[in-house]
Design an enzyme around this catalytic site. Structure first.
Site, PDB file in Angstrom:
ATOM      1  N   GLU A   1     -14.427 -25.222 -34.446  1.00  0.00           N
ATOM      2  CA  GLU A   1     -14.612 -25.405 -35.886  1.00  0.00           C
ATOM      3  C   GLU A   1     -13.531 -26.251 -36.563  1.00  0.00           C
ATOM      4  OE1 GLU A   1     -16.616 -21.561 -37.801  1.00  0.00           O
ATOM      5  OE2 GLU A   1     -15.401 -21.125 -36.057  1.00  0.00           O
TER       6      GLU A   1
ATOM      7  N   ASP B   1     -16.410 -19.595 -33.883  1.00  0.00           N
ATOM      8  CA  ASP B   1     -15.940 -18.214 -33.979  1.00  0.00           C
ATOM      9  C   ASP B   1     -17.046 -17.223 -33.625  1.00  0.00           C
ATOM     10  OD1 ASP B   1     -13.455 -19.091 -34.808  1.00  0.00           O
ATOM     11  OD2 ASP B   1     -13.944 -18.930 -36.936  1.00  0.00           O
TER      12      ASP B   1
ATOM     13  N   ASP C   1     -18.485 -14.577 -34.881  1.00  0.00           N
ATOM     14  CA  ASP C   1     -18.986 -13.725 -35.954  1.00  0.00           C
ATOM     15  C   ASP C   1     -20.271 -14.366 -36.457  1.00  0.00           C
ATOM     16  OD1 ASP C   1     -18.080 -15.914 -37.411  1.00  0.00           O
ATOM     17  OD2 ASP C   1     -16.389 -14.861 -38.299  1.00  0.00           O
TER      18      ASP C   1
ATOM     19  N   GLU D   1     -20.977 -16.058 -39.093  1.00  0.00           N
ATOM     20  CA  GLU D   1     -20.799 -17.424 -39.594  1.00  0.00           C
ATOM     21  C   GLU D   1     -20.637 -18.402 -38.431  1.00  0.00           C
ATOM     22  OE1 GLU D   1     -21.111 -19.113 -43.343  1.00  0.00           O
ATOM     23  OE2 GLU D   1     -20.948 -16.976 -42.889  1.00  0.00           O
TER      24      GLU D   1
ATOM     25  N   TYR E   1      -8.123 -13.209 -33.446  1.00  0.00           N
ATOM     26  CA  TYR E   1      -9.000 -13.621 -34.553  1.00  0.00           C
ATOM     27  C   TYR E   1      -8.825 -12.704 -35.756  1.00  0.00           C
ATOM     28  CZ  TYR E   1     -13.206 -15.422 -36.836  1.00  0.00           C
ATOM     29  OH  TYR E   1     -14.075 -15.994 -37.727  1.00  0.00           O
TER      30      TYR E   1
ATOM     31  N   ARG F   1     -10.661 -12.332 -38.623  1.00  0.00           N
ATOM     32  CA  ARG F   1     -11.798 -11.770 -39.369  1.00  0.00           C
ATOM     33  C   ARG F   1     -12.465 -10.720 -38.497  1.00  0.00           C
ATOM     34  NH1 ARG F   1     -12.002 -17.284 -40.712  1.00  0.00           N
ATOM     35  NH2 ARG F   1     -11.539 -17.643 -42.920  1.00  0.00           N
TER      36      ARG F   1
ATOM     37  N   HIS G   1     -15.067  -6.741 -30.743  1.00  0.00           N
ATOM     38  CA  HIS G   1     -13.959  -7.504 -31.293  1.00  0.00           C
ATOM     39  C   HIS G   1     -12.697  -6.665 -31.221  1.00  0.00           C
ATOM     40  CE1 HIS G   1     -16.743 -10.203 -33.945  1.00  0.00           C
ATOM     41  NE2 HIS G   1     -16.971 -10.313 -32.667  1.00  0.00           N
TER      42      HIS G   1
END
Length: 908
Positions: free
Chosen positions: A9, A96, A98, A100, A328, A330, A375
């Site tokens: 990203e 990532d 997740d 998103e 990570y 988030r 996670h």
């Protein structure tokens, strides 16, 4: 030459990962999202512009199909990625892990349309060489359920924003926005301010005392507080309601509400009383470590300890993650991997000793609903942790890494244990009343994890977890006397305003929104002008009151806390494949037998009285004074001198919180509207006319420059102190205010110290070092010696007032300065005002002497001034092992063949 193309990203992440993968791989970034719903008419594809739903870019008539476009500034980058793909024999989508990130991976796949090469989804939680190599070896497919959930969220937000915002433009003010979560967050802040406005303070009294346990007991003198009179408990703050009256539950228990006269009479009647110890209750104290950080707890602690905003925390954490320092950032999970637990336990053993290490590793289960346990929590990256001093980090990155490192290490340490004691002792007053006092104490016999980390608190009056209060060893029947007694008056306080940290906590507890979005939500309501900051407090603007009123009256379900939280459950069910996307979107937009949908709500609004929406009576509906929210800001309307309604107007200062707009304040503003000047006289030194008036930021005094003054000349101005008003301001007061900022003097190096008044209150300034002072009046009277004494104290982080020392030890034999023991962010330390030295694991506040403190300070001085690039003193972590990684193979998730069914717009 063929290569394997890896798309991540961000450019920073691409550079780090490229270094780990080496030859044969090309690592490029997508630079965030490469495709989204169009943001304006210019980007909307021509083929849908004439559709009834064209402005939404979502076909609400056919399965809520979204029409995505590549933004203009991304088109050249897409061309670049397609060029790299031509020479690739394999594509890794490494965004990532997740919702998103999963959606970005799907958009890349759908836009790039790779042909005849394998496409793999590569995921990792930390950017270390071992983690990246393991991720390459263990790819999976794109998880389409996560993509569906993210797309549903995006469509929901588009429908809510694009349908409701135009209502705000027409009825409140142009340029406003509504959002599924942002509007609810704004409502929380507004509702809290309404509670403060409705609050009525209660006054109550009690008695504080110092008691003498007699010779031979340590401590001999100990504190106590009045508990009961004739068997009835004395009222405290929690016994009063927001209306200023005793709560019914407290009144029914015959709680005694003391006033000043009775409290002072009791003090007089207890002067010669001896007290019998009536009960001693002792019980074990145990405190277990805090779980490792997840997104929200990191944001809250960074706010409390480092004074960082939620967005600032996430920005710094992002850089730490991309450069391989932390996992990570988030995440909802508090889980640690086996290797991370091992690394933390190794550092506990090395830095604190085996006695601080529990027999078994601690395992933390996430309490957040729908947390993804696959996670990890936020922790230092790698299979062995670098101490902060070993990272080479500086500034905010160093401080945030240090916070994460200490929290992670502490999570694998033993419990803190000790004893808590409660003592009750009573005697008779001269009035014949039986008066009982109580004392509570806590002694920590083994600090355990508290040696490494103590969590902050949002309540400044609350005791820290490591706070100790020692009491003498008393038993029932012992006698004590009062060394001093003092009647103390108290006023109940309104509910505290939200800070960023407490608003995040409230949103999470109500299960509104997702942790990964909280920082952007708070940023949105600040940037839109719905909320502003006063210090760290979040204050709603009057504009927010109008917006929330409209939404509450006409979109009741959509702005309810329960609906917004329930929508998160629905999105989680879609992510888990338990609900159908189209069914849920149809109910939200069109409604059902059970609920009204967004579309019929917007189209059936009818007439809305915009003036009524923007009008808020001040002092009750019959006062004749009202606040109105206008196009250029809030203003007051009140009766004119002739009695005509709305005969007078006055602007309301931008920084006046709504709960401070009392009837008295409104009358003062109407009597002196902004722009109208009160002539005070001529300045005795300059001869210039001095006037007082109301301005955008409150009342102030200023000089009137002559007409022939140079264009660059600016009049001196000074804001009125809070203790002053336009009705009472005198020329003498004005002259003093115009003298600010005032030069207090110079320090030993010749650096000038000034006293100034700022947006957040009075302060001293020496070069770039600012220190708060506790009253505006001191700006005019503070001496150089007093200022130097303030600068001699270690600077406090954030805007918290300096805490009193835990213990005073006497003068240092080297510097001659007084040495005190203080409590810091990460433990207790000794300081002489210039150097700080942390107490070692065998040192305690109670036992430390001036000789031991001098020894610690001497060691600290030998190391010289602290370097920002590295903090010395911590032992080095064991050398990193280049052990082969046996990363757990991610279970391949089945990919539902939905990709082909998704419709995307042709490029405009």
């Amino acid at each position: 030459m063929a290569h394997k193309l890896v798309i991540v990203e961000s450019p920073a992440k691409a550079r780090t990962i490229a270094g780990y993968l080496g030859a044969g791989y090309v690592v490029e970034s997508s630079i965030g999202h490469i495709r989204d719903l169009p943001n304006n008419a210019a980007d909307t594809p021509a083929k849908i512009k004439d559709k009834p739903w064209g402005r939404l870019a979502v076909d609400v008539e056919h399965d809520f199909t979204p029409y995505y476009v590549v933004p203009r500034d991304k088109k050249s980058h897409i061309t670049k990625l397609k060029g790299l793909l031509k020479d690739a024999d394999e594509l890794f989508l490494a965004t990532d892990e997740d919702r998103e990130g999963e959606a970005i991976a799907w958009h890349l796949l759908d836009e790039l349309k790779p042909k005849n090469i394998p496409v793999k989804r590569m995921v990792f939680h930390e950017i270390t060489k071992a983690a990246i190599l393991a991720a390459v070896e263990n790819p999976r497919e794109i998880a389409m359920d996560l993509v569906e959930a993210q797309e549903t969220r995006r469509i929901l937000d588009r429908l809510y924003g694009y349908e409701v915002s135009p209502v705000l433009w027409r009825k409140v003010m142009s340029g406003l926005s509504a959002g599924r979560v942002q509007s609810v967050a704004t409502r929380l802040v507004v509702d809290r301010e309404k509670e403060r406005m409705a609050f009525r303070s209660a006054s109550y009294w009690d008695i504080d005392g110092s008691f003498d346990a007699g010779a031979g007991l340590d401590p001999r003198i100990f504190p106590g507080k009045l508990h009961s009179i004739d068997g009835s408990r004395v009222a405290r703050g929690s016994d009063f309601g927001d209306d200023g009256q005793l709560k019914a539950s407290s009144a029914s228990k015959s709680v005694v509400h003391l006033d000043r006269a009775r409290a002072e009479a009791l003090v007089s009647g207890l002067q010669d009383t001896t007290y019998d110890v009536r009960s001693v209750e002792s019980k074990p104290y145990k405190r277990s470590p805090y779980a490792p950080f997840r997104t929200t707890t990191l944001q809250q602690e960074a706010s409390r300890k480092l004074g960082m905003s939620a967005s600032g925390t996430m920005s710094v954490a992002q850089r730490l993650y991309e450069n391989g320092f932390i996992t990570y950032m988030r995440t909802d999970s508090t889980t640690l991997s086996g290797s991370a637990i091992g690394a933390a336990r190794d550092q506990v053993r090395e830095l604190y000793g085996a006695e601080y290490l529990p027999d078994k590793p601690r395992v933390y289960a996430s309490k957040v609903k729908n947390a993804q346990e696959a996670h990890e929590a936020i922790r230092p990256a790698g299979e062995s942790f670098r101490t902060p001093a070993q990272t080479g980090l500086t500034g905010e990155q160093f401080r945030l890494y240090e916070l994460i490192w200490m929290r992670t290490v502490a999570s694998q340490m033993k419990d803190a244990v000790g004893n808590s004691v409660s003592i009750r002792y009573g005697g008779a007053a001269t009035s014949g009343e039986d008066v009982v006092f109580s004392s509570s104490g806590r002694v920590i016999t083994f600090h355990g994890f508290l040696k490494a980390y103590v969590e902050g608190t949002d309540d400044k009056a609350a005791a820290r977890d490591d706070q100790e209060t020692r009491l003498p060893l008393l038993v029932e029947g012992n006698r004590v006397t009062a060394a001093s007694l003092q009647a103390q008056g108290h006023d109940t306080k309104p509910p505290a305003r939200f800070t960023e940290a407490t608003l995040i906590k409230e949103l999470e507890e109500r299960e509104i929104g997702r942790p990964s979005t909280y920082a952007s939500i708070i940023g949105t309501i600040l940037n839109r002008g719905y909320v502003y900051k006063k210090g760290t407090a979040l204050v709603p603007a009057w504009l927010a009151f109008s917006v929330v009123r409209l939404l509450t009256d006409h979109f009741t379900r959509l702005i309810s806390y329960e609906f917004t939280a329930g929508m998160e459950d629905i999105l989680d069910d879609i992510a888990g494949g338990r609900r159908d996307r189209n069914t849920e979107l149809a109910e939200f937009y069109y409604g059902s037998d059970k609920v009204a949908g967004l579309h019929p709500l917007v189209n059936g609004l009818g007439d809305i009285d915009a003036k009524e929406l923007a009008t808020f009576p001040v002092g009750g509906p019959d006062s004749g004074i009202a606040l109105r929210v206008g196009r250029y800001g809030p203003y007051l309307e009140g009766p004119g001198d002739d009695g005509a309604p709305a005969g007078k107007r006055a602007n309301v200062p931008d920084d006046l919180p709504p709960d401070e707009l009392t009837m008295e304040k409104a009358k003062e503003l109407l009597a002196n509207p902004a722009g109208e000047e009160i002539h005070l006289g001529e300045h005795p030194e300059t001869g210039l006319t001095v006037v007082a008036k109301n301005g955008r930021y409150g009342p102030f005094v200023t000089e009137v420059l002559p007409e022939d003054a140079p264009k660059k000349a600016k009049p001196r101005t000074g804001s009125l102190f809070k203790s002053m008003s336009l009705d009472t301001i005198s020329l003498d007061d004005a002259v003093k205010l115009l003298s600010l900022p005032r030069v207090v003097g110079e320090d030993a190096e010749g650096v000038e110290i000034t006293a100034q008044n700022g947006r957040y209150g009075p302060y001293l300034k020496k070069g770039t070092d600012s220190r708060s002072i506790d009253s505006e009046e001191k700006l005019l009277s503070i001496t150089l010696d007093e200022a130097l004494a303030i600068y001699a104290q270690p600077k406090q982080r954030g805007r918290a007032a300096a805490a009193p020392p835990l213990k005073e030890l006497g003068p240092d034999p080297v510097s001659g300065q007084p040495v005190v023991v203080k409590s810091g962010r990460f433990g207790d330390y000794v300081t002489d005002g210039e150097y700080n030295a942390t107490l070692r694991k065998d040192d305690t506040v109670e036992a430390i002497t001036i000789e031991r403190a001098a020894e610690l300070l001497a060691e600290r001085r030998e190391k010289g001034p602290a370097k920002k690039t590295a903090k010395k003193g911590a032992k080095k972590a064991p050398a990193k092992k280049t052990a082969k990684t046996s990363a757990k193979k991610a279970a391949a998730k089945k990919t539902t063949k939905k990709a082909a069914a998704k419709k995307t717009a042709k490029k405009a």
